[in-house]
Design a protein around this motif. Structure first.
Motif, PDB file in Angstrom:
ATOM      1  N   ILE A  14      -0.423  -1.569   3.385  1.00  0.00           N
ATOM      2  CA  ILE A  14      -0.815  -0.661   2.308  1.00  0.00           C
ATOM      3  C   ILE A  14      -1.178  -1.512   1.101  1.00  0.00           C
ATOM      4  O   ILE A  14      -0.348  -2.293   0.620  1.00  0.00           O
ATOM      5  N   PRO A  15      -2.395  -1.384   0.581  1.00  0.00           N
ATOM      6  CA  PRO A  15      -2.774  -2.176  -0.593  1.00  0.00           C
ATOM      7  C   PRO A  15      -2.000  -1.704  -1.821  1.00  0.00           C
ATOM      8  O   PRO A  15      -1.616  -0.534  -1.913  1.00  0.00           O
ATOM      9  N   PRO A  16      -1.751  -2.612  -2.755  1.00  0.00           N
ATOM     10  CA  PRO A  16      -1.038  -2.202  -3.973  1.00  0.00           C
ATOM     11  C   PRO A  16      -1.890  -1.260  -4.807  1.00  0.00           C
ATOM     12  O   PRO A  16      -3.123  -1.301  -4.767  1.00  0.00           O
ATOM     13  N   TYR A  17      -1.220  -0.391  -5.542  1.00  0.00           N
ATOM     14  CA  TYR A  17      -1.921   0.496  -6.465  1.00  0.00           C
ATOM     15  C   TYR A  17      -2.544  -0.350  -7.569  1.00  0.00           C
ATOM     16  O   TYR A  17      -1.951  -1.348  -7.993  1.00  0.00           O
ATOM     17  N   PRO A  18      -3.713   0.031  -8.057  1.00  0.00           N
ATOM     18  CA  PRO A  18      -4.330  -0.719  -9.149  1.00  0.00           C
ATOM     19  C   PRO A  18      -3.377  -0.863 -10.331  1.00  0.00           C
ATOM     20  O   PRO A  18      -2.749   0.113 -10.757  1.00  0.00           O
ATOM     21  N   GLY A  19      -3.214  -2.073 -10.794  1.00  0.00           N
ATOM     22  CA  GLY A  19      -2.318  -2.348 -11.907  1.00  0.00           C
ATOM     23  C   GLY A  19      -0.905  -2.711 -11.476  1.00  0.00           C
ATOM     24  O   GLY A  19      -0.096  -3.146 -12.279  1.00  0.00           O
ATOM     25  N   ALA A  20      -0.580  -2.545 -10.181  1.00  0.00           N
ATOM     26  CA  ALA A  20       0.779  -2.830  -9.698  1.00  0.00           C
ATOM     27  C   ALA A  20       0.818  -4.060  -8.788  1.00  0.00           C
ATOM     28  O   ALA A  20       1.795  -4.283  -8.099  1.00  0.00           O
ATOM     29  N   GLU A  21      -0.240  -4.861  -8.816  1.00  0.00           N
ATOM     30  CA  GLU A  21      -0.340  -6.001  -7.905  1.00  0.00           C
ATOM     31  C   GLU A  21       0.776  -7.020  -8.067  1.00  0.00           C
ATOM     32  O   GLU A  21       1.145  -7.703  -7.129  1.00  0.00           O
ATOM     33  N   HIS A  22       1.333  -7.128  -9.272  1.00  0.00           N
ATOM     34  CA  HIS A  22       2.332  -8.167  -9.535  1.00  0.00           C
ATOM     35  C   HIS A  22       3.730  -7.614  -9.782  1.00  0.00           C
ATOM     36  O   HIS A  22       4.609  -8.336 -10.253  1.00  0.00           O
ATOM     37  N   GLU A  23       3.958  -6.352  -9.469  1.00  0.00           N
ATOM     38  CA  GLU A  23       5.284  -5.762  -9.648  1.00  0.00           C
ATOM     39  C   GLU A  23       6.171  -6.094  -8.459  1.00  0.00           C
ATOM     40  O   GLU A  23       5.710  -6.220  -7.322  1.00  0.00           O
ATOM     41  N   THR A  24       7.463  -6.227  -8.709  1.00  0.00           N
ATOM     42  CA  THR A  24       8.432  -6.485  -7.653  1.00  0.00           C
ATOM     43  C   THR A  24       8.766  -5.184  -6.946  1.00  0.00           C
ATOM     44  O   THR A  24       8.930  -4.142  -7.586  1.00  0.00           O
ATOM     45  N   SER A  25       8.869  -5.241  -5.622  1.00  0.00           N
ATOM     46  CA  SER A  25       9.136  -4.042  -4.844  1.00  0.00           C
ATOM     47  C   SER A  25       9.843  -4.450  -3.552  1.00  0.00           C
ATOM     48  O   SER A  25      10.416  -5.521  -3.461  1.00  0.00           O
ATOM     49  N   PHE A  26       9.745  -3.621  -2.526  1.00  0.00           N
ATOM     50  CA  PHE A  26      10.343  -3.906  -1.229  1.00  0.00           C
ATOM     51  C   PHE A  26       9.572  -5.025  -0.525  1.00  0.00           C
ATOM     52  O   PHE A  26       8.448  -5.344  -0.896  1.00  0.00           O
ATOM     53  N   LEU A  27      10.183  -5.593   0.511  1.00  0.00           N
ATOM     54  CA  LEU A  27       9.492  -6.597   1.323  1.00  0.00           C
ATOM     55  C   LEU A  27       8.518  -5.875   2.240  1.00  0.00           C
ATOM     56  O   LEU A  27       8.913  -5.035   3.043  1.00  0.00           O
ATOM     57  N   LYS A  28       7.250  -6.169   2.130  1.00  0.00           N
ATOM     58  CA  LYS A  28       6.212  -5.386   2.790  1.00  0.00           C
ATOM     59  C   LYS A  28       6.020  -5.691   4.270  1.00  0.00           C
ATOM     60  O   LYS A  28       5.687  -4.810   5.032  1.00  0.00           O
ATOM     61  N   HIS A  29       6.171  -6.912   4.663  1.00  0.00           N
ATOM     62  CA  HIS A  29       5.758  -7.328   6.002  1.00  0.00           C
ATOM     63  C   HIS A  29       6.968  -7.338   6.947  1.00  0.00           C
ATOM     64  O   HIS A  29       7.514  -8.374   7.275  1.00  0.00           O
TER      65      HIS A  29
END
Length: 94
Positions: free
Chosen positions: A69-84
């Motif tokens: 899932i691509p990041p939402y515009p503006g949220a590319e550098h926010e910390t979140s869950f581990l994606k992969h």
């Protein structure tokens, strides 16, 4: 008296650095349906495998990979869950 063999599932969850199975493991969890080991306790600082491919080579079967899932515009550098996140299983006779 005869003994019967029962098949149990072991599950390995690997979080990789990217969506590629040959990228480095950055997090993991293990769950053992045989009851012979406990879930991840944090005692081991080293991952069980260096990559997802290494787990496949050791006999683990991949049964689920995280949706990309691509990041939402503006949220590319926010910390979140581990994606992969990749789920592996191994069937063991006990």
């Amino acid at each position: 008296m005869t003994s019967s063999n029962t098949v149990r599932q072991q599950v390995l969850v690997l979080y990789l650095g990217t969506s590629a199975l040959d990228s480095p493991v950055i997090g993991w969890a293990r769950y053992d349906g045989t009851g012979t080991t406990r879930p991840t306790t944090g005692d081991d600082d080293r991952p069980p495998y260096e990559t997802g491919v290494a787990a496949l080579q050791d006999g683990w079967r991949l049964f689920q990979a995280a949706q990309l899932i691509p990041p939402y515009p503006g949220a590319e550098h926010e910390t979140s869950f581990l994606k992969h996140e990749f789920f592996f299983e191994r069937l063991v006779t006990v």
